[in-house]
Design a protein around this motif. Structure first.
Motif, short mmCIF file in Angstrom:
data_model
loop_
_atom_site.label_atom_id
_atom_site.label_comp_id
_atom_site.label_asym_id
_atom_site.label_seq_id
_atom_site.Cartn_x
_atom_site.Cartn_y
_atom_site.Cartn_z
N SER A 193 -11.40 -0.12 -1.71
CA SER A 193 -10.02 0.24 -1.98
C SER A 193 -9.89 0.91 -3.35
N SER A 247 0.77 -1.25 0.00
CA SER A 247 0.00 0.00 0.00
C SER A 247 0.80 1.29 0.00
N GLY A 285 -6.56 5.31 -2.93
CA GLY A 285 -6.83 5.05 -1.52
C GLY A 285 -7.98 5.88 -0.99
#
Length: 153
Positions: free
Chosen positions: A133, A79, A137
């Motif tokens: 998601s 991420s 983000g």
């Protein structure tokens, strides 16, 4: 590097959980303490808000712990997040576990077995996993697990 080593440790713990071995802190002290320990060992800052006053059925605690560990592993690996947050609370007879991060988003269960396995584990006891998601983000994983089994299960 330190983040890589911590991610490796989390993966080893996940493998142990897959084979049915629970961490001692989960067995002895319950889900809130185990989530705090996961957060402490994560390679990025993680805050925990676990408002649970009673112990949950063992299987529920185990699945919730596995979900949080898998989610934090994904955050660390994919991420580019600078922070994550775990919350756990009960709404009626359902444990609601949420793991969020401020990373780049775009998580896709179709690209790996981790999120799919998490959803499958939740479904085994009549629970579900929800994922938000969007590209850019943030990512939010919500796991809802029924807690109607006897606490000794």
């Amino acid at each position: 590097n330190a983040a890589y080593e911590q991610a490796k440790e989390l993966m080893a713990e996940l493998r142990a959980l897959i084979h049915g071995i629970q961490p001692e802190i989960l067995t002895e002290l319950g889900l809130p303490a185990a989530l705090e320990e996961l957060a402490d060992r994560a390679p990025l800052p993680v805050t925990v808000d676990a408002r649970l006053t009673d112990r949950l059925p063992g299987r529920v605690e185990s699945i919730a712990y596995f979900a949080a560990a898998e989610a934090l592993t994904n955050v660390a690996k994919h991420s580019a997040a600078t922070h994550a947050h775990i919350s756990a609370h009960r709404t009626g007879d359902v444990l609601v576990l949420e793991i969020s991060d401020d990373g780049r988003g775009g998580a896709d269960p179709g690209r790996g077995s981790g999120l799919t396995g998490l959803a499958d584990r939740a479904a085994v006891i009549g629970g579900r996993m929800l994922l938000s998601s969007p590209p850019g983000g943030p990512t939010l994983i919500r796991v809802e697990l029924p807690c109607h089994q006897a606490p000794s299960e």
